[in-house]
Each structure stands twice: as structure tokens, then as C-alpha cells.
Design a protein around this motif. Structure first.
Motif, PDB file in Angstrom:
ATOM      1  N   ALA A  13      29.623  33.071  33.336  1.00 10.12           N
ATOM      2  CA  ALA A  13      30.814  33.593  33.999  1.00 10.12           C
ATOM      3  C   ALA A  13      31.723  34.278  32.986  1.00 10.12           C
ATOM      4  N   ASN A  73      37.981  39.018  37.976  1.00 12.12           N
ATOM      5  CA  ASN A  73      36.939  38.040  37.645  1.00 12.12           C
ATOM      6  C   ASN A  73      35.604  38.677  37.291  1.00 12.12           C
ATOM      7  N   GLN A 107      34.408  34.339  42.040  1.00 14.74           N
ATOM      8  CA  GLN A 107      33.440  34.553  40.964  1.00 14.74           C
ATOM      9  C   GLN A 107      32.307  33.548  41.027  1.00 14.74           C
TER      10      GLN A 107
END
Length: 417
Positions: free
Chosen positions: A88, A101, A116
Motif C-alpha cells: 500500500a 491513496n 485503498q
């Protein structure tokens, strides 16, 4: 006999653990089917609810099951199965007040993180790989691992009945359980390696990111090395040469009027020239030692060990050939860094260096008897050494408990081996 009993008990426990992990998702399927049968065909939810339970349960359990399998394989066989999940990106607040994001904007950080998480979960190929594994593992490793527990169950049921046939079946079940326990769990490793490793596309993407980071580190290291050379030249040899020129100019002017003073200045200039030559040789040696170019890594390490204040022993594989010059340079300066750390930080008295060949890799072990406690820190010498080796796909292993000794292993693949 004792070892066999121990192996059987350990194998049985591991087989039970494998069954408990890989059969978790099929257990949810069985529960959903049982729920539908219990509700009956006349209930409209008898087929809708089981389908929902199967889908939700499979999606919720697939990743925890795969993580548990990786943990068991690493714990039992020391085989690391990379996860390959997408990482991420950090959520950043923009000047407009919204949070970015990597996919979209969110009004709050929580909304951006939630969006996200779901986008990565659904778009990550590893999610579908995990779902595939939850179907394959029960039919392969799960079935084989279930043999010892099933044998024990048959033995308990068989010995609990007085008929000869039942007792014979119980004896056979016990024999199968005891004989298969040490081996029933071992199929988990090849199945996990084959079906649970990262996809080729993800592996290539990670490799591209790794090479990009290596290129950036190499560029930064080269710039820092150039600045170091420039600083050493400016503060050392250049300053001495400027002073040497001034002394010679003054001696030339005094040669006719004060020959003794002129000769004294020329003697000082000669000493300065010798000192400048020494500094230039040391600078060249720090860039690339001549003995490394002329005689190779082993002799260069032995020469460095002779100059080291430590009592250093060097052992090398007699069949070790000359390596590629960049690899020899990286290993030489790595060894020099480790010995310097042993003197400055570990307060060691003795050190041992070993250079061996392991297939297509060269392995360098450096051990000292210092106080230990060496740790890799961001921006430190060990971190720089790791970056230097990573350029060649090399690895660095550090073992340095408090009180010592410190053992460092450098391994670098080399096509010339």
C-alpha cells in the motif's frame, strides 16, 4: 526406537496442524451445505444463504489460511515462501484538504485508507492466487495429512468394539497412522512453493522496484565517493603541492642572496613532496588497491590483514579463481569495513576471515572476538555494505549477540565460478 517414536509424535502433531489449517475453508463449505439441508428445499433461503456463506467465508479466510501455511512451512522446513502481496502506498493529504491513496481522493484519511484497502484487495493478483490455493491445498496436502488422524480415529472405533473384524481394522488404522505420521505433513512444502509463491508478473515488478532502488543507491554512493576524493585531494595533496610551489619560488629568490636559507627551503620542499606522494598513494589505494588488480582478492585480503592491528588469520579455498573486478572490489572493501569496525567499535583482539566457494557463489565469513552487539543502522557502514552487495544480488548475514562473537557472512553469485 526413541527417535522413531519422537518423529511419529512430531509428525502426527504437524499433520493435525496441516489438516486444521488447510481444511478450514472446506469446513465452512460443509457447514453451509449442512445449513441448506437443515432448512429444507421449501425454504427460499436454503440455497441463497449457503452460497453467501461460502463466498464470504472463503474470501475472509483465504488470506489468513495462506499466511498460516507460509508460517508453518518456514517454521518446519526453513523455506520462505514470499507472499507477493501488493504494498500500500502512503496516504498523503493534498493542499485541497483531500487525501490521496494512490487510486482516488477521500474526504478523510479513514475513507482514503478504507478505499485503498479494498481496491488493493480486489486488484491484487495474489488474492486470486490465495483463493486458488484454498481449493488445491485440501485436495493435495490436506488429504495426505489427514491419513494419520483418520487412522487414529479408525483405531479408536475398532478397538472399542469386541468383534475381530473391528479390532483388525483398528490395528490396521493404528499401523497406518504410526507409519505415515512422520511423512504425511511433508507434502505441504512443495504444494505451498508451487501454488503459493508470488506470480511471475509480481516477482518481475518487485525486481524492477528493487533494481530501481539499487540504481538510486549506487548513484548516491558514487556521488559521495567522488566528493570524498575531491575533499581528500583539496585538503591533503593539493594543499601540500601549493605549499611546495611557494617554498620553491621563495628558494629561487633566496638562492643568490641567502644560499643556506634557500637550501633549507628546498629540503622542506623535498619532505613535502615525499609526504604528498605518500598521500596520493594512500588515496589511490583507497580507490582501488594495486595489489587487488595485480594479485586478486585473496592476496589483497592477506596483505590487508598483515597491516591490520588485529591478529587476523585468512583461509581461502585453493581452487578459488579470479573473480570479476567489481565483485572483488566490493568484497575487499566489505572485509576492510568489517575489520575496521572490529577495531573501532568491538574492541576485538583477533579476527578470522574465510573465503570459500559454494556452487556458483563466493562466500566470505568474517568473525571477531569483540564485545558484539553490532546492528545494522540506516546510513551506517553495515547498511552501506548491504547496498554494495545487493548491486550484485549478494546477501549479508549478521550474527552479533551481546558479548560476542560477531560473525558476518557475505555471499555473492559470480558467473566466473
Amino acid at each position: 526406537m526413541v527417535s522413531w517414536v519422537t518423529s511419529a509424535f512430531v509428525g502426527f502433531a504437524r499433520a493435525c496442524a496441516v489438516v486444521a489449517v488447510v481444511m478450514l475453508v472446506p469446513a465452512v463449505w460443509a457447514a453451509a451445505v449442512a445449513l441448506g439441508i437443515r432448512w429444507g428445499a421449501g425454504n427460499p433461503w436454503s440455497w441463497v444463504a449457503p452460497c453467501v456463506l461460502v463466498c464470504v467465508g472463503t474470501l475472509a479466510l483465504s488470506r489468513p489460511v495462506c499466511r498460516a501455511v507460509r508460517f508453518l512451512v518456514r517454521r518446519w522446513t526453513a523455506t520462505a515462501v514470499p507472499s507477493g502481496y501488493r504494498r500500500a502506498e502512503p496516504v498523503v493529504r493534498m493542499s485541497t484538504g483531500f487525501w490521496w491513496n494512490g487510486f482516488s481522493y477521500g474526504r478523510t484519511r479513514r475513507d482514503a485508507l478504507l478505499d485503498q484497502r479494498w481496491r488493493i484487495r480486489w486488484k491484487d493478483p495474489a488474492t486470486w492466487r490465495d483463493l486458488r490455493f484454498t481449493v488445491i491445498a485440501p485436495c493435495t496436502a490436506g488429504v495426505v495429512a489427514a491419513v494419520p488422524p483418520a487412522g487414529i480415529a479408525v483405531a479408536v472405533l475398532g478397538f472399542g468394539r469386541p468383534t475381530p473384524v473391528a479390532r483388525l481394522a483398528g490395528a490396521l488404522g493404528l499401523a497406518v497412522a504410526v507409519a505415515g505420521a512422520p511423512y504425511a505433513w511433508r507434502l505441504l512444502r512443495p504444494v505451498a512453493v508451487r501454488f503459493l509463491g508470488p506470480l511471475r508478473t509480481m516477482a518481475l515488478a518487485d525486481r524492477v522496484d528493487e533494481l530501481t532502488a539499487q540504481r538510486a543507491d549506487t548513484t548516491v554512493a558514487q556521488a559521495a565517493e567522488i566528493r570524498r576524493i575531491e575533499r581528500d585531494l583539496h585538503d591533503g595533496a593539493q594543499a601540500r603541492l601549493v605549499g611546495l610551489g611557494l617554498s620553491l619560488a621563495t628558494a629561487e629568490k633566496l638562492l643568490a642572496t641567502d644560499p643556506e636559507q634557500a637550501r633549507a627551503l628546498m629540503r622542506e620542499a623535498r619532505v613535502g613532496a615525499a609526504a604528498s606522494l605518500t598521500e596520493l598513494r594512500e588515496l589511490v589505494k583507497g580507490i582501488n588497491p594495486p595489489v587487488l588488480n595485480e594479485r586478486g582478492l585473496v592476496d589483497a585480503v592477506r596483505a590487508f590483514a598483515l597491516d591490520s592491528p588485529l591478529e587476523t588469520t585468512v583461509s581461502a579455498d585453493p581452487e578459488l579463481p579470479r573473480l570479476d573486478p567489481p565483485i572483488e572490489s566490493a568484497l575487499y572493501f566489505g572485509i576492510a569495513e568489517l575489520l575496521t569496525n572490529a577495531v573501532k567499535h568491538a574492541r576485538a583482539d583477533r579476527a578470522r576471515i574465510s573465503l570459500t566457494r559454494d556452487g556458483a557463489r563466493i562466500v566470505v565469513d568474517v568473525e571477531d572476538d569483540g564485545r558484539g552487539g553490532a546492528a545494522e543502522q540506516a546510513g551506517g557502514g553495515l547498511a552501506g555494505l548491504r547496498r554494495r552487495l545487493t548491486v550484485f544480488d549478494g546477501t549479508l548475514e549478521i550474527t552479533s549477540p551481546a558479548g560476542g562473537p560477531t560473525r558476518v557472512r557475505m555471499m555473492v553469485p559470480c558467473a566466473s565460478l
